[in-house]
Design an enzyme around this catalytic site. Structure first.
Site, PDB file in Angstrom:
ATOM      1  N   ASP A 193      -5.057 -11.631  14.116  1.00  0.00           N
ATOM      2  CA  ASP A 193      -4.082 -10.364  14.687  1.00  0.00           C
ATOM      3  C   ASP A 193      -4.867 -10.259  15.988  1.00  0.00           C
ATOM      4  O   ASP A 193      -3.969  -9.325  16.697  1.00  0.00           O
ATOM      5  CB  ASP A 193      -4.565  -9.168  13.775  1.00  0.00           C
ATOM      6  N   TYR A 207      -0.814   3.812  10.936  1.00  0.00           N
ATOM      7  CA  TYR A 207      -1.349   2.642  11.786  1.00  0.00           C
ATOM      8  C   TYR A 207       0.009   2.754  12.639  1.00  0.00           C
ATOM      9  O   TYR A 207       1.151   2.363  12.171  1.00  0.00           O
ATOM     10  CB  TYR A 207      -1.545   1.524  11.050  1.00  0.00           C
ATOM     11  N   SER A 220     -24.948 -16.760  18.778  1.00  0.00           N
ATOM     12  CA  SER A 220     -23.733 -17.697  18.803  1.00  0.00           C
ATOM     13  C   SER A 220     -23.420 -18.122  20.345  1.00  0.00           C
ATOM     14  O   SER A 220     -23.285 -17.297  21.509  1.00  0.00           O
ATOM     15  CB  SER A 220     -22.498 -16.489  18.754  1.00  0.00           C
ATOM     16  N   SER A 229     -11.187  -3.730   7.596  1.00  0.00           N
ATOM     17  CA  SER A 229     -11.906  -4.710   7.954  1.00  0.00           C
ATOM     18  C   SER A 229     -13.021  -5.027   6.752  1.00  0.00           C
ATOM     19  O   SER A 229     -13.292  -6.397   6.442  1.00  0.00           O
ATOM     20  CB  SER A 229     -13.168  -4.303   9.100  1.00  0.00           C
ATOM     21  N   ARG A 241      -2.187 -19.864  14.393  1.00  0.00           N
ATOM     22  CA  ARG A 241      -1.181 -19.211  14.647  1.00  0.00           C
ATOM     23  C   ARG A 241      -0.893 -18.332  13.536  1.00  0.00           C
ATOM     24  O   ARG A 241      -1.249 -18.653  12.283  1.00  0.00           O
ATOM     25  CB  ARG A 241      -0.020 -20.362  14.983  1.00  0.00           C
ATOM     26  N   HIS A 256      -0.213   0.881  16.265  1.00  0.00           N
ATOM     27  CA  HIS A 256      -0.630  -0.268  17.209  1.00  0.00           C
ATOM     28  C   HIS A 256       0.523  -0.275  18.445  1.00  0.00           C
ATOM     29  O   HIS A 256       1.249  -1.177  18.449  1.00  0.00           O
ATOM     30  CB  HIS A 256      -0.612  -1.724  16.269  1.00  0.00           C
ATOM     31  N   ASN A 261      -1.998  -9.831   8.020  1.00  0.00           N
ATOM     32  CA  ASN A 261      -2.315  -8.724   7.067  1.00  0.00           C
ATOM     33  C   ASN A 261      -2.987  -8.629   5.938  1.00  0.00           C
ATOM     34  O   ASN A 261      -2.559  -8.652   4.613  1.00  0.00           O
ATOM     35  CB  ASN A 261      -1.110  -7.709   7.071  1.00  0.00           C
ATOM     36  N   GLU A 293      -5.588   3.840  13.901  1.00  0.00           N
ATOM     37  CA  GLU A 293      -6.427   2.803  14.622  1.00  0.00           C
ATOM     38  C   GLU A 293      -7.218   3.396  15.906  1.00  0.00           C
ATOM     39  O   GLU A 293      -8.184   2.785  16.284  1.00  0.00           O
ATOM     40  CB  GLU A 293      -5.701   1.767  15.285  1.00  0.00           C
ATOM     41  N   ASP A 326     -23.564 -14.246  15.970  1.00  0.00           N
ATOM     42  CA  ASP A 326     -23.089 -13.020  16.827  1.00  0.00           C
ATOM     43  C   ASP A 326     -23.855 -12.950  18.202  1.00  0.00           C
ATOM     44  O   ASP A 326     -24.711 -13.920  18.499  1.00  0.00           O
ATOM     45  CB  ASP A 326     -23.462 -11.674  16.246  1.00  0.00           C
ATOM     46  N   ARG A 370       0.781  -1.170  -0.231  1.00  0.00           N
ATOM     47  CA  ARG A 370      -0.015  -0.163  -0.017  1.00  0.00           C
ATOM     48  C   ARG A 370       0.796   1.174   0.182  1.00  0.00           C
ATOM     49  O   ARG A 370       2.049   1.242   0.530  1.00  0.00           O
ATOM     50  CB  ARG A 370      -0.920  -0.081   1.434  1.00  0.00           C
ATOM     51  N   LYS A 372       2.014   2.201   7.597  1.00  0.00           N
ATOM     52  CA  LYS A 372       2.506   0.981   8.724  1.00  0.00           C
ATOM     53  C   LYS A 372       3.314   1.710   9.456  1.00  0.00           C
ATOM     54  O   LYS A 372       3.994   3.079   9.240  1.00  0.00           O
ATOM     55  CB  LYS A 372       3.211  -0.044   8.133  1.00  0.00           C
TER      56      LYS A 372
HETATM   57  P1  NAD Z   1     -16.186  -5.619  14.717  1.00  0.00           P
HETATM   58  O1  NAD Z   1     -16.353  -5.033  16.376  1.00  0.00           O
HETATM   59  O2  NAD Z   1     -17.066  -4.764  13.669  1.00  0.00           O
HETATM   60  O3  NAD Z   1     -17.085  -6.941  14.783  1.00  0.00           O
HETATM   61  C1  NAD Z   1     -16.811  -7.920  15.801  1.00  0.00           C
HETATM   62  C2  NAD Z   1     -18.034  -8.767  16.256  1.00  0.00           C
HETATM   63  O4  NAD Z   1     -17.793  -9.792  16.842  1.00  0.00           O
HETATM   64  C3  NAD Z   1     -19.059  -7.722  16.971  1.00  0.00           C
HETATM   65  O5  NAD Z   1     -20.339  -7.746  16.216  1.00  0.00           O
HETATM   66  C4  NAD Z   1     -19.384  -8.824  18.342  1.00  0.00           C
HETATM   67  O6  NAD Z   1     -20.447  -8.529  18.925  1.00  0.00           O
HETATM   68  C5  NAD Z   1     -18.931 -10.204  17.802  1.00  0.00           C
HETATM   69  N1  NAD Z   1     -18.503 -11.175  18.898  1.00  0.00           N
HETATM   70  C6  NAD Z   1     -18.092 -10.955  20.181  1.00  0.00           C
HETATM   71  N2  NAD Z   1     -17.844 -11.889  20.908  1.00  0.00           N
HETATM   72  C7  NAD Z   1     -18.535 -12.996  19.930  1.00  0.00           C
HETATM   73  C8  NAD Z   1     -18.916 -14.319  20.329  1.00  0.00           C
HETATM   74  N3  NAD Z   1     -18.553 -14.870  21.276  1.00  0.00           N
HETATM   75  N4  NAD Z   1     -19.582 -15.121  19.270  1.00  0.00           N
HETATM   76  C9  NAD Z   1     -20.041 -14.291  18.057  1.00  0.00           C
HETATM   77  N5  NAD Z   1     -19.802 -13.095  17.810  1.00  0.00           N
HETATM   78  C10 NAD Z   1     -19.102 -12.274  18.775  1.00  0.00           C
HETATM   79  O7  NAD Z   1     -14.803  -5.937  14.581  1.00  0.00           O
HETATM   80  P2  NAD Z   1     -14.260  -6.303  12.841  1.00  0.00           P
HETATM   81  O8  NAD Z   1     -14.030  -5.015  12.474  1.00  0.00           O
HETATM   82  O9  NAD Z   1     -15.383  -6.877  12.286  1.00  0.00           O
HETATM   83  O10 NAD Z   1     -13.016  -7.066  13.307  1.00  0.00           O
HETATM   84  C11 NAD Z   1     -13.064  -8.490  13.580  1.00  0.00           C
HETATM   85  C12 NAD Z   1     -11.606  -9.226  13.675  1.00  0.00           C
HETATM   86  O11 NAD Z   1     -10.777  -8.996  12.395  1.00  0.00           O
HETATM   87  C13 NAD Z   1     -10.685  -8.216  14.666  1.00  0.00           C
HETATM   88  O12 NAD Z   1      -9.747  -8.972  15.237  1.00  0.00           O
HETATM   89  C14 NAD Z   1      -9.922  -7.341  13.579  1.00  0.00           C
HETATM   90  O13 NAD Z   1      -8.789  -7.080  14.193  1.00  0.00           O
HETATM   91  C15 NAD Z   1      -9.665  -8.568  12.599  1.00  0.00           C
HETATM   92  N6  NAD Z   1      -8.874  -8.145  11.310  1.00  0.00           N
HETATM   93  C16 NAD Z   1      -8.156  -8.727  10.743  1.00  0.00           C
HETATM   94  C17 NAD Z   1      -7.532  -8.388   9.573  1.00  0.00           C
HETATM   95  C18 NAD Z   1      -6.261  -9.257   9.154  1.00  0.00           C
HETATM   96  O14 NAD Z   1      -5.628  -8.855   7.893  1.00  0.00           O
HETATM   97  N7  NAD Z   1      -6.376 -10.532   9.475  1.00  0.00           N
HETATM   98  C19 NAD Z   1      -8.093  -7.270   8.980  1.00  0.00           C
HETATM   99  C20 NAD Z   1      -9.160  -6.368   9.300  1.00  0.00           C
HETATM  100  C21 NAD Z   1      -9.618  -6.890  10.774  1.00  0.00           C
END
Ligand code: NAD
Length: 362
Positions: free
Chosen positions: A270, A94, A220, A134, A279, A96, A300, A118, A198, A15, A75
């Site tokens: 993450d 960002y 959930s 996201s 992992r 963090h 990422n 963030e 959820d 990016r 970053k």
């Molecule tokens: P968000 O806050 O919009 O959504 C999270 C959801 O999880 C909420 O609606 C919450 O109610 C729900 N939740 C909490 N506990 C729960 C459970 N026990 N069962 C079911 N649902 C539950 O967050 P987001 O923006 O959607 O991000 C989700 C994850 O993705 C975060 O960890 C974020 O850091 C990660 N992410 C990772 C990458 C990557 O490259 N891997 C990129 C972007 C975001």
């Protein structure tokens, strides 16, 4: 003001922090944009487009840092960049910080102003510079899931949408926030059979209103998760508990009730991952297999679709970049609440409570 745009140096990072249209907007307002040559190439953005928009191109990151008052990045600065940062210089990127004490200490030492994407909270209370990534990761999770369900990738050999006479894949999305809702919508578009889970009843009501007919919205709990794992060809992990490690909704022993060759895309990796056996992995080696279940745990994900991610990120950051350039850091932090939320370190002093308490700097 002089605004600087260095090239990103982290591996697998394609990016760039500014589009040519951003340069055009800044220069039209009387600012100067100093940009490192080639910074946009990973996103398919060429130097001549930036030159046409009014940027001054320089050969090295050092020249960018030497000249600019405000540095815009994607970053966090990496160690070789730390000595380039000047006292009183502002960095908007960002960071963090909670993940790295050495980075935090380096920025304190540098006497920099660190405004973190963030923690910028917009007028509606949303973390609006996290949302675009996201959205990207959520939509991409289905694309990656489709790929790893293919037999040559060690998957079950399942086509998401099926064909007439053959059932589509069953996709279970754990978490119905930004990532989960985007994943479910794209999965539904593939004509898969989708369930999204959820714990927030308000969120479930909203999802029930807006999701297409082939998405089931479920509460959930442990029982429902286990029922889903038995049926699922693809599981997408998308839960978040803000400020905490993700809860393990899929236990190691649950893999044995899943179908061999099924795929888990744990987007939440993450934050530690919502699958016990997850992992962190990289784009170079994205997957591994445990108990015949393919795990994809890239931390990422948006980096792989750098062009889309660059446009999505810059669309969201530009209004704040313009405000910072127009007002200057001090007035912007004082007068604009979202930018005040973004401030993590000012003049070398930690101003964000979470960062301060993480490292006992309060
Ligand atoms: P968000 O806050 O919009 O959504 C999270 C959801 O999880 C909420 O609606 C919450 O109610 C729900 N939740 C909490 N506990 C729960 C459970 N026990 N069962 C079911 N649902 C539950 O967050 P987001 O923006 O959607 O991000 C989700 C994850 O993705 C975060 O960890 C974020 O850091 C990660 N992410 C990772 C990458 C990557 O490259 N891997 C990129 C972007 C975001």
């Amino acid at each position: 003001m002089i605004v600087g745009v260095p090239a990103e140096t982290k591996s697998d990072e394609y990016r760039v922090s500014m589009l040519p249209v951003g340069v055009e907007e800044l220069t039209r307002r009387g600012h100067t944009v100093v940009m490192q040559a080639g910074a946009g190439l990973g996103s398919g953005l060429f130097d001549h487009d930036y030159l046409k928009a009014g940027a001054e191109l320089v050969a090295t990151a050092k020249e960018v840092f030497d000249r600019a008052d405000l540095i815009i990045k994607v970053k966090e600065p990496l160690e070789p960049e730390w000595p380039l940062i000047r006292e009183g210089q502002t960095l908007f990127t960002y960071f963090h910080f909670a993940a790295s004490q050495t980075l935090t200490e380096a920025m304190i030492q540098a006497g920099a102003n660190c405004l973190a994407y963030e923690t910028l909270r917009d007028q509606n209370g949303r973390l609006s510079l996290l949302t675009p990534m996201s959205e990207v990761a959520g939509r991409m999770s289905v694309q990656e899931g489709a790929k790893y369900l293919e037999k040559p990738q060690m998957g079950r050999g399942i086509l998401l949408g099926g064909v007439p006479g053959v059932a589509p894949a069953h996709i279970t999305v754990l978490g119905g926030g930004i990532v989960g809702a985007n994943a479910a919508r794209i999965a539904a578009g593939f004509q898969a059979d989708v369930a999204i889970l959820d714990v927030s009843l308000d969120r479930l009501r909203y999802l029930d209103d807006v999701m297409p007919a082939n998405v089931n919205v479920l509460f959930s709990d442990r029982h429902t998760i286990q029922e889903q794992l038995k049926r699922a060809d693809l599981v997408i992990g998308a839960v978040l508990i803000p400020g905490a490690k993700a809860p393990h909704l899929v236990h190691a022993e649950d893999l044995r009730i899943m179908k061999p060759g099924s795929v888990i895309i744990d987007v939440a990796v993450d934050q530690g991952g919502c699958v016990e056996t997850s992992r962190p992995t990289t784009h170079k080696e994205p997957t591994f297999i445990v108990d015949e279940v393919v795990h994809y745990c890239v931390t990422n994900m948006p980096g792989a679709v750098g062009r889309t991610s660059t446009f999505a990120l810059c669309n969201a950051t530009l209004p704040w970049v313009l405000a910072l350039a127009d007002k200057g850091t001090e007035a912007a932090v004082r007068e604009i609440e979202p930018i005040r939320h973004a401030a993590n370190i000012l003049g070398g002093a930690v101003t964000n409570l979470a960062v301060a308490s993480t490292f006992d700097l309060a």
